[in-house]
Motif scaffolding. Sequence first.
Motif, PDB file in Angstrom:
ATOM      1  N   ILE A 291       0.833  -1.201   0.000  1.00  0.00           N
ATOM      2  CA  ILE A 291       0.000   0.000   0.000  1.00  0.00           C
ATOM      3  C   ILE A 291       0.869   1.253   0.000  1.00  0.00           C
ATOM      4  O   ILE A 291       0.587   2.210  -0.728  1.00  0.00           O
ATOM      5  CB  ILE A 291      -0.959  -0.013   1.203  1.00  0.00           C
ATOM      6  N   LYS A 292       1.944   1.231   0.782  1.00  0.00           N
ATOM      7  CA  LYS A 292       2.843   2.393   0.834  1.00  0.00           C
ATOM      8  C   LYS A 292       3.420   2.697  -0.538  1.00  0.00           C
ATOM      9  O   LYS A 292       3.565   3.854  -0.916  1.00  0.00           O
ATOM     10  CB  LYS A 292       3.977   2.117   1.821  1.00  0.00           C
ATOM     11  N   THR A 293       3.735   1.659  -1.288  1.00  0.00           N
ATOM     12  CA  THR A 293       4.284   1.832  -2.634  1.00  0.00           C
ATOM     13  C   THR A 293       3.255   2.480  -3.552  1.00  0.00           C
ATOM     14  O   THR A 293       3.577   3.416  -4.291  1.00  0.00           O
ATOM     15  CB  THR A 293       4.732   0.476  -3.212  1.00  0.00           C
TER      16      THR A 293
ATOM     17  N   CYS B 203       1.567   7.079  -6.619  1.00  0.00           N
ATOM     18  CA  CYS B 203       0.438   7.912  -7.054  1.00  0.00           C
ATOM     19  C   CYS B 203       0.497   9.319  -6.467  1.00  0.00           C
ATOM     20  O   CYS B 203      -0.420  10.120  -6.680  1.00  0.00           O
ATOM     21  CB  CYS B 203      -0.878   7.244  -6.662  1.00  0.00           C
ATOM     22  N   GLU B 204       1.570   9.594  -5.721  1.00  0.00           N
ATOM     23  CA  GLU B 204       1.756  10.898  -5.084  1.00  0.00           C
ATOM     24  C   GLU B 204       0.578  11.268  -4.188  1.00  0.00           C
ATOM     25  O   GLU B 204       0.038  12.379  -4.234  1.00  0.00           O
ATOM     26  CB  GLU B 204       2.005  11.979  -6.135  1.00  0.00           C
ATOM     27  N   ILE B 205       0.192  10.281  -3.358  1.00  0.00           N
ATOM     28  CA  ILE B 205      -0.898  10.456  -2.408  1.00  0.00           C
ATOM     29  C   ILE B 205      -0.320  10.338  -1.006  1.00  0.00           C
ATOM     30  O   ILE B 205       0.508   9.461  -0.741  1.00  0.00           O
ATOM     31  CB  ILE B 205      -2.000   9.399  -2.644  1.00  0.00           C
TER      32      ILE B 205
ATOM     33  N   LEU C  28      -5.467   6.408   3.451  1.00  0.00           N
ATOM     34  CA  LEU C  28      -6.402   5.349   3.839  1.00  0.00           C
ATOM     35  C   LEU C  28      -6.839   5.491   5.295  1.00  0.00           C
ATOM     36  O   LEU C  28      -8.004   5.277   5.627  1.00  0.00           O
ATOM     37  CB  LEU C  28      -5.801   3.963   3.594  1.00  0.00           C
ATOM     38  N   TYR C  29      -5.911   5.854   6.154  1.00  0.00           N
ATOM     39  CA  TYR C  29      -6.250   6.069   7.565  1.00  0.00           C
ATOM     40  C   TYR C  29      -7.317   7.155   7.683  1.00  0.00           C
ATOM     41  O   TYR C  29      -8.305   6.992   8.410  1.00  0.00           O
ATOM     42  CB  TYR C  29      -5.009   6.451   8.369  1.00  0.00           C
ATOM     43  N   ASP C  30      -7.124   8.238   6.970  1.00  0.00           N
ATOM     44  CA  ASP C  30      -8.083   9.337   7.012  1.00  0.00           C
ATOM     45  C   ASP C  30      -9.457   8.901   6.503  1.00  0.00           C
ATOM     46  O   ASP C  30     -10.484   9.310   7.049  1.00  0.00           O
ATOM     47  CB  ASP C  30      -7.589  10.534   6.201  1.00  0.00           C
ATOM     48  N   MET C  31      -9.483   8.061   5.495  1.00  0.00           N
ATOM     49  CA  MET C  31     -10.756   7.565   4.976  1.00  0.00           C
ATOM     50  C   MET C  31     -11.440   6.662   5.996  1.00  0.00           C
ATOM     51  O   MET C  31     -12.652   6.762   6.208  1.00  0.00           O
ATOM     52  CB  MET C  31     -10.543   6.796   3.672  1.00  0.00           C
TER      53      MET C  31
END
Length: 75
Positions: free
Chosen positions: A21-23, A28-30, A35-38
């Motif tokens: 996921i980190k990759t 994607c420059e996100i 994901l935590y925020d979502m």
Amino acid sequence: MQNKQIAERIKLRCRARSVAIKTVLSECEINHSFLYDMEHKDRSPSCDKIVKLADYLDCSTDYLLGRTDNPKINK
């Protein structure tokens, strides 16, 4: 679809593509807290981020948004 469910679909596609996921987020420059925020702050993803993730994870935006259970439909 709830933001938690969208985050779960992103995680499922990461596992299916055998990529961390980190990759994905980095490529994607996100922000790494996306994901935590979502999941925990109920923040909605922008259209741009969903499109970037769908392209990187080789699936449709409809799949990530829960409009279909087939990742390839509408791609």
